[in-house]
Design a protein around this motif. Sequence first.
Motif, mmCIF file in Angstrom:
data_model
loop_
_atom_site.group_PDB
_atom_site.id
_atom_site.type_symbol
_atom_site.label_atom_id
_atom_site.label_comp_id
_atom_site.label_asym_id
_atom_site.label_seq_id
_atom_site.Cartn_x
_atom_site.Cartn_y
_atom_site.Cartn_z
ATOM 1 N N LYS A 124 -11.318 27.194 -11.260
ATOM 2 C CA LYS A 124 -10.357 26.778 -10.567
ATOM 3 C C LYS A 124 -11.745 25.388 -9.691
ATOM 4 O O LYS A 124 -12.886 25.518 -9.655
ATOM 5 C CB LYS A 124 -10.662 27.720 -9.131
ATOM 6 N N LYS A 125 -10.547 24.492 -10.001
ATOM 7 C CA LYS A 125 -11.289 22.814 -10.268
ATOM 8 C C LYS A 125 -12.777 22.772 -8.852
ATOM 9 O O LYS A 125 -13.423 22.366 -8.425
ATOM 10 C CB LYS A 125 -10.197 22.019 -9.215
ATOM 11 N N ALA A 126 -12.218 23.467 -7.140
ATOM 12 C CA ALA A 126 -12.680 23.348 -6.302
ATOM 13 C C ALA A 126 -13.692 23.912 -6.530
ATOM 14 O O ALA A 126 -15.351 24.601 -6.263
ATOM 15 C CB ALA A 126 -12.394 24.519 -4.853
ATOM 16 N N ASN A 127 -13.630 25.942 -7.205
ATOM 17 C CA ASN A 127 -15.244 26.107 -7.280
ATOM 18 C C ASN A 127 -16.439 25.789 -8.480
ATOM 19 O O ASN A 127 -17.420 25.641 -8.339
ATOM 20 C CB ASN A 127 -14.890 27.491 -8.235
ATOM 21 N N LEU A 128 -15.788 24.812 -9.043
ATOM 22 C CA LEU A 128 -16.299 24.096 -10.238
ATOM 23 C C LEU A 128 -17.537 22.988 -9.555
ATOM 24 O O LEU A 128 -18.630 22.985 -9.796
ATOM 25 C CB LEU A 128 -15.698 23.481 -11.323
ATOM 26 N N LYS A 129 -16.659 22.551 -8.575
ATOM 27 C CA LYS A 129 -17.295 21.519 -7.865
ATOM 28 C C LYS A 129 -18.554 21.854 -6.857
ATOM 29 O O LYS A 129 -19.244 21.682 -6.874
ATOM 30 C CB LYS A 129 -16.048 20.848 -6.915
ATOM 31 N N GLU A 130 -18.131 23.074 -6.691
ATOM 32 C CA GLU A 130 -19.497 23.688 -5.331
ATOM 33 C C GLU A 130 -20.441 23.781 -5.607
ATOM 34 O O GLU A 130 -21.202 23.691 -5.247
ATOM 35 C CB GLU A 130 -17.983 24.958 -5.057
ATOM 36 N N GLN A 131 -20.543 24.557 -7.253
ATOM 37 C CA GLN A 131 -21.971 24.524 -8.131
ATOM 38 C C GLN A 131 -22.071 23.554 -7.929
ATOM 39 O O GLN A 131 -23.971 23.035 -8.035
ATOM 40 C CB GLN A 131 -21.565 25.171 -9.485
ATOM 41 N N LEU A 132 -21.507 22.038 -8.937
ATOM 42 C CA LEU A 132 -22.094 21.212 -8.778
ATOM 43 C C LEU A 132 -22.975 19.783 -7.837
ATOM 44 O O LEU A 132 -23.749 19.439 -8.516
ATOM 45 C CB LEU A 132 -21.066 20.286 -9.930
ATOM 46 N N ILE A 133 -22.089 20.426 -6.442
ATOM 47 C CA ILE A 133 -22.097 19.757 -5.740
ATOM 48 C C ILE A 133 -24.651 20.790 -5.415
ATOM 49 O O ILE A 133 -25.163 19.896 -4.929
ATOM 50 C CB ILE A 133 -21.290 19.947 -4.283
ATOM 51 N N LEU A 134 -24.157 22.013 -5.584
ATOM 52 C CA LEU A 134 -25.236 22.721 -5.319
ATOM 53 C C LEU A 134 -26.090 22.304 -5.788
ATOM 54 O O LEU A 134 -27.298 22.120 -5.688
ATOM 55 C CB LEU A 134 -24.899 23.945 -5.166
ATOM 56 N N GLY A 135 -25.891 21.872 -6.980
ATOM 57 C CA GLY A 135 -26.673 21.194 -8.034
ATOM 58 C C GLY A 135 -27.063 20.058 -7.880
ATOM 59 O O GLY A 135 -28.436 19.254 -8.195
ATOM 60 N N LEU A 136 -26.576 19.137 -7.351
ATOM 61 C CA LEU A 136 -26.807 17.972 -6.420
ATOM 62 C C LEU A 136 -27.734 17.764 -5.498
ATOM 63 O O LEU A 136 -28.899 17.254 -5.319
ATOM 64 C CB LEU A 136 -26.127 17.208 -6.625
ATOM 65 N N GLU A 137 -27.293 18.736 -4.608
ATOM 66 C CA GLU A 137 -28.288 18.696 -3.965
ATOM 67 C C GLU A 137 -29.822 19.434 -3.770
ATOM 68 O O GLU A 137 -30.567 19.159 -3.071
ATOM 69 C CB GLU A 137 -27.465 20.345 -2.740
ATOM 70 N N GLN A 138 -29.577 20.627 -4.617
ATOM 71 C CA GLN A 138 -30.790 21.017 -4.874
ATOM 72 C C GLN A 138 -31.619 18.750 -5.649
ATOM 73 O O GLN A 138 -33.240 19.794 -5.348
ATOM 74 C CB GLN A 138 -30.863 21.624 -5.799
ATOM 75 N N ALA A 139 -31.636 19.108 -6.486
ATOM 76 C CA ALA A 139 -31.935 17.350 -7.340
ATOM 77 C C ALA A 139 -32.052 16.621 -6.339
ATOM 78 O O ALA A 139 -32.827 15.768 -6.875
ATOM 79 C CB ALA A 139 -31.465 17.440 -8.666
ATOM 80 N N ARG A 140 -31.301 16.701 -5.247
ATOM 81 C CA ARG A 140 -31.412 15.176 -5.178
ATOM 82 C C ARG A 140 -30.811 13.485 -5.433
ATOM 83 O O ARG A 140 -31.598 13.029 -5.280
ATOM 84 C CB ARG A 140 -32.815 14.217 -4.334
ATOM 85 N N ASP A 141 -29.343 14.078 -6.158
ATOM 86 C CA ASP A 141 -28.638 13.341 -6.576
ATOM 87 C C ASP A 141 -27.604 13.522 -6.102
ATOM 88 O O ASP A 141 -27.569 14.043 -4.611
ATOM 89 C CB ASP A 141 -28.318 13.389 -8.258
ATOM 90 N N THR A 142 -26.759 12.351 -6.389
ATOM 91 C CA THR A 142 -25.436 11.938 -5.463
ATOM 92 C C THR A 142 -24.510 12.088 -6.752
ATOM 93 O O THR A 142 -22.572 12.277 -6.015
ATOM 94 C CB THR A 142 -25.035 10.789 -5.150
ATOM 95 N N VAL A 143 -24.560 11.914 -7.954
ATOM 96 C CA VAL A 143 -23.548 11.614 -8.545
ATOM 97 C C VAL A 143 -22.726 12.740 -9.473
ATOM 98 O O VAL A 143 -23.205 13.290 -10.085
ATOM 99 C CB VAL A 143 -24.237 10.275 -9.808
ATOM 100 N N LEU A 144 -21.196 13.071 -8.746
ATOM 101 C CA LEU A 144 -20.717 13.943 -9.617
ATOM 102 C C LEU A 144 -20.477 14.325 -11.477
ATOM 103 O O LEU A 144 -19.976 13.419 -11.491
ATOM 104 C CB LEU A 144 -19.840 14.473 -8.359
ATOM 105 N N PRO A 145 -20.656 15.298 -11.466
ATOM 106 C CA PRO A 145 -20.614 15.703 -13.146
ATOM 107 C C PRO A 145 -19.246 15.745 -13.289
ATOM 108 O O PRO A 145 -18.480 16.208 -11.993
ATOM 109 C CB PRO A 145 -21.688 16.532 -13.317
ATOM 110 N N LYS A 146 -18.776 15.839 -14.413
ATOM 111 C CA LYS A 146 -17.494 15.815 -14.474
ATOM 112 C C LYS A 146 -17.244 17.240 -15.629
ATOM 113 O O LYS A 146 -18.063 17.420 -17.036
ATOM 114 C CB LYS A 146 -16.797 14.498 -15.110
ATOM 115 N N VAL A 147 -16.856 17.879 -15.862
ATOM 116 C CA VAL A 147 -16.504 19.116 -16.326
ATOM 117 C C VAL A 147 -14.206 18.847 -16.901
ATOM 118 O O VAL A 147 -13.269 19.121 -16.052
ATOM 119 C CB VAL A 147 -16.384 20.320 -15.406
ATOM 120 N N GLU A 148 -14.734 19.495 -18.062
ATOM 121 C CA GLU A 148 -13.509 18.671 -18.787
ATOM 122 C C GLU A 148 -13.330 20.433 -19.060
ATOM 123 O O GLU A 148 -14.382 21.274 -20.227
ATOM 124 C CB GLU A 148 -13.663 17.895 -19.713
#
Lengths: 236, 236
Positions: A124-148
Amino acid sequence: MNLILLFKDDFIDGGTRVRLSGRRHKHLRDICRASVGDEFCVGLCDGKIGTGRVTALEEDALEMDVALTTAAPATTPVTLVLALPRPIMLKRILLTVSSMGVKRIFLFHSHRVEKSFWKSPALKKANLKEQLILGLEQARDTVLPKVELRPLFKPFVEDELPGVAQKTLSLVAHPRSSGPCPRYVKRPVTLVVGPEGGFIPYEIEKLTGLGFAPVHLGERILRVEAAVSALLSRLF
Amino acid sequence: MNLILLFKDDFIDGGTRVRLSGRRHKHLRDICRASVGDEFCVGLCDGKIGTGRVTALEEDALEMDVALTTAAPATTPVTLVLALPRPIMLKRILLTVSSMGVKRIFLFHSHRVEKSFWKSPALKKANLKEQLILGLEQARDTVLPKVELRPLFKPFVEDELPGVAQKTLSLVAHPRSSGPCPRYVKRPVTLVVGPEGGFIPYEIEKLTGLGFAPVHLGERILRVEAAVSALLSRLF
């Protein structure tokens, strides 16, 4: 959480004050033991990185004044084309590749992917986004990856993948293939990674037919999660 | 499980027939759907790799005739010195580094390691061994890594680590340090990896004082699990 990721909706004025509740408030209060005046690393989703200074701390929310000054770290120039992993693995892999700077991810079907994985709530979109955000927060990045999501192998590989891979170094990770994975390639890569158990011969033939070079990481067969971080680290 | 790891105790005759029950029997029966006559990749713990042919299949055990012919893959020439991770992470990291050919691991205390982690059942000998075996089975290796626990930072780093690191390239992974992690070093390495949150300045000074060069993997801060596989993949 090495950076607090902010979204446009968090701002309660023209562009310097944010109000955070939920997970981020809880993290700052309970893990970081934030007090008024403390400063934390923050970043605006798809924008700059800077500092947030706590100005108010309430039971269920906190406010910060933010100054965004620095660009996000450079993107890793790779498109990751990944046979859909088991849901529990998928979550960890998304976090990991998001933290490693991957910005474009295709999840596609392959023979050894269990059909039931496509029905997982992890997609689900929200669940994919959650993991991507956790990754950005871990790495000190801001650019959200796109998953298709591409639940059909043949149309994806035949009709779409050639365009995705155009003008990139096209590699498919395949244990026991002839070539070792190249190191430090300094150019954009399209990296295809198969499911646990690997691709079937028909799939490998399709991919090599499109110009994907099969590469390995040595004699050892790694789990997909370890393989993906090992491949990215070797390539870039 | 890409290889079934066998132990001396599994042999029911001079050295060619084994009898397996428990996890390995269940895996071969339920996941591999083994029938009499089927062949699987097997390896003797700390010994050679070969083929096992199923000769008998019972309710709670199976028997195989084994032929061990090939050497295990080459060892990755690294000693991994890892600040004790959170137990759930530790399990995955041990599996991963075992699958990547690491054979000597020290788990040591550092300021940001929660003291309670040292009381975790994950550190019991049998539980450590379980993850190491899963890693060998994943990677098709047979040589069991050794894990040593060092719950005190100072005596370990002062008295023991210099001997461990002797005649090796000595590196400490440290985000935002000055040097990038070297690539493809072709020599033995002693690799120190800190806890989530990193080493404190005192610890880094101690380690650099012993000749450990601080190295990073770029601007991004990775979780320990991803960092370890990325570091190993870049170094070897």
